[in-house]
Design a protein around this motif. Structure first.
Motif, PDB file in Angstrom:
ATOM      1  N   ASP A  36      41.885  22.155 -14.173  1.00 37.27           N
ATOM      2  CA  ASP A  36      41.820  23.003 -12.990  1.00 37.27           C
ATOM      3  C   ASP A  36      43.204  23.134 -12.377  1.00 37.27           C
ATOM      4  N   LYS A  37      43.292  23.925 -11.317  1.00 37.89           N
ATOM      5  CA  LYS A  37      44.513  24.011 -10.526  1.00 37.89           C
ATOM      6  C   LYS A  37      44.562  22.822  -9.573  1.00 37.89           C
ATOM      7  N   ILE A  38      45.753  22.317  -9.310  1.00 39.60           N
ATOM      8  CA  ILE A  38      45.899  21.167  -8.407  1.00 39.60           C
ATOM      9  C   ILE A  38      45.415  21.525  -7.001  1.00 39.60           C
ATOM     10  N   LYS A 110      56.360  22.990 -14.054  1.00 40.87           N
ATOM     11  CA  LYS A 110      57.129  24.154 -14.492  1.00 40.87           C
ATOM     12  C   LYS A 110      56.921  24.334 -15.990  1.00 40.87           C
ATOM     13  N   GLY A 111      56.810  25.577 -16.420  1.00 44.87           N
ATOM     14  CA  GLY A 111      56.658  25.871 -17.836  1.00 44.87           C
ATOM     15  C   GLY A 111      55.203  25.933 -18.262  1.00 44.87           C
ATOM     16  N   MET A 112      54.999  25.855 -19.564  1.00 43.79           N
ATOM     17  CA  MET A 112      53.661  25.883 -20.156  1.00 43.79           C
ATOM     18  C   MET A 112      53.607  24.827 -21.255  1.00 43.79           C
ATOM     19  N   GLU A 113      52.456  24.160 -21.354  1.00 43.84           N
ATOM     20  CA  GLU A 113      52.288  23.134 -22.376  1.00 43.84           C
ATOM     21  C   GLU A 113      50.880  23.218 -22.947  1.00 43.84           C
ATOM     22  N   LYS A 114      50.798  23.158 -24.274  1.00 40.63           N
ATOM     23  CA  LYS A 114      49.490  23.072 -24.921  1.00 40.63           C
ATOM     24  C   LYS A 114      49.189  21.606 -25.169  1.00 40.63           C
ATOM     25  N   THR A 150      49.549  25.630 -17.361  1.00 36.99           N
ATOM     26  CA  THR A 150      50.636  26.377 -16.748  1.00 36.99           C
ATOM     27  C   THR A 150      50.982  25.713 -15.428  1.00 36.99           C
ATOM     28  N   ALA A 151      52.078  26.155 -14.811  1.00 33.15           N
ATOM     29  CA  ALA A 151      52.541  25.550 -13.557  1.00 33.15           C
ATOM     30  C   ALA A 151      51.407  25.538 -12.527  1.00 33.15           C
ATOM     31  N   GLY A 152      51.184  24.354 -11.943  1.00 29.23           N
ATOM     32  CA  GLY A 152      50.166  24.200 -10.911  1.00 29.23           C
ATOM     33  C   GLY A 152      48.816  23.743 -11.426  1.00 29.23           C
ATOM     34  N   THR A 153      48.677  23.546 -12.733  1.00 31.32           N
ATOM     35  CA  THR A 153      47.401  23.107 -13.296  1.00 31.32           C
ATOM     36  C   THR A 153      47.473  21.649 -13.723  1.00 31.32           C
ATOM     37  N   VAL A 175      59.629  22.325 -19.990  1.00 35.02           N
ATOM     38  CA  VAL A 175      58.448  21.874 -19.249  1.00 35.02           C
ATOM     39  C   VAL A 175      58.869  20.751 -18.312  1.00 35.02           C
ATOM     40  N   ARG A 176      58.420  20.836 -17.085  1.00 36.40           N
ATOM     41  CA  ARG A 176      58.560  19.732 -16.126  1.00 36.40           C
ATOM     42  C   ARG A 176      57.141  19.350 -15.758  1.00 36.40           C
ATOM     43  N   LYS A 177      56.808  18.072 -15.968  1.00 38.78           N
ATOM     44  CA  LYS A 177      55.433  17.642 -15.730  1.00 38.78           C
ATOM     45  C   LYS A 177      55.415  16.253 -15.132  1.00 38.78           C
ATOM     46  N   ILE A 178      54.248  15.919 -14.604  1.00 38.87           N
ATOM     47  CA  ILE A 178      54.004  14.566 -14.109  1.00 38.87           C
ATOM     48  C   ILE A 178      52.762  14.054 -14.824  1.00 38.87           C
ATOM     49  N   VAL A 179      52.880  12.879 -15.428  1.00 42.72           N
ATOM     50  CA  VAL A 179      51.733  12.218 -16.030  1.00 42.72           C
ATOM     51  C   VAL A 179      51.338  11.083 -15.106  1.00 42.72           C
ATOM     52  N   PHE A 180      50.148  11.199 -14.531  1.00 44.45           N
ATOM     53  CA  PHE A 180      49.609  10.152 -13.655  1.00 44.45           C
ATOM     54  C   PHE A 180      48.726   9.224 -14.477  1.00 44.45           C
ATOM     55  N   LYS A 181      48.800   7.947 -14.193  1.00 52.94           N
ATOM     56  CA  LYS A 181      47.946   6.949 -14.815  1.00 52.94           C
ATOM     57  C   LYS A 181      47.099   6.334 -13.712  1.00 52.94           C
ATOM     58  N   ILE A 182      45.773   6.359 -13.921  1.00 50.13           N
ATOM     59  CA  ILE A 182      44.824   5.798 -12.966  1.00 50.13           C
ATOM     60  C   ILE A 182      44.019   4.729 -13.691  1.00 50.13           C
ATOM     61  N   HIS A 183      44.115   3.489 -13.231  1.00 52.30           N
ATOM     62  CA  HIS A 183      43.401   2.381 -13.890  1.00 52.30           C
ATOM     63  C   HIS A 183      41.903   2.554 -13.748  1.00 52.30           C
TER      64      HIS A 183
END
Length: 184
Positions: A36-38, A110-114, A150-153, A175-183
């Protein structure tokens, strides 16, 4: 001119691709996966309360110029890794990854990632690092679905969700991304 519209689909088909446009949002739920979108993260706070921490961090990230690196949000229970890279075409040596102890939330700034998806039951274990104190294992197999972020998803992946990130959607791009880790 675009409308704000969310639709929920239960997806059972192999080799599907999903992409967001400004006019239409698809929310995909495969198992407990969320795509989804953030800006819609609050829709999932009841089932994933830590998505509030994710959304708050993204707001902070958007307001400042945070450098690549790892940031603690709630100690080792919830943390984020900011990454910058160039997406690339899939090669035969690339493998799916999966985790036991953490949910992944992959957010594109930023950018797009598959990101390719497969259920753990449908892939074969090649190498595990759990016994070495790391929360990752690598698998071979065929993707059941592709997600074009895509950006914002964001894409929330549970431990049973094998995934292959970092791929180009159409052509290689930054691509600029953030990978969150949730225990869990």
């Amino acid at each position: 001119m675009g409308s704000s519209f969310s639709a929920v689909f239960y997806i059972y088909f192999a080799q599907n691709s999903l992409i967001f446009t400004d006019d239409f949002v698809i929310v995909a739920r495969v198992m407990k996966m969320i795509f989804d979108k953030i800006s819609n993260a609050s829709l999932y706070y009841d089932s994933h309360k830590d998505l509030k921490l994710v959304a708050d961090f993204v707001a902070k990230f958007n307001e400042s110029n945070m450098e690549d690196g790892t940031y603690e949000i709630d100690g080792k229970r919830v943390f984020a890794t900011i990454q910058s890279f160039r997406s690339k075409q899939q090669t035969p040596d690339m493998m799916f990854e999966a985790h036991r102890d953490y949910i992944d939330v992959q957010y594109i700034a930023k950018g797009m990632e598959k990101i390719r998806y497969a259920n753990l039951d449908d892939v074969q274990l090649v190498e595990e690092h759990y016994s070495k104190g790391k929360d990752i294992a690598f698998y071979e197999g065929d993707a059941k679905m592709d997600f074009a972020l895509t950006a914002g998803t964001f894409l929330l992946l549970e431990p049973a969700d094998a995934h292959l990130p970092g791929l180009s959607v159409e052509k290689d791009c930054f691509v600029r991304k953030i990978v969150f880790k949730i225990h869990v």
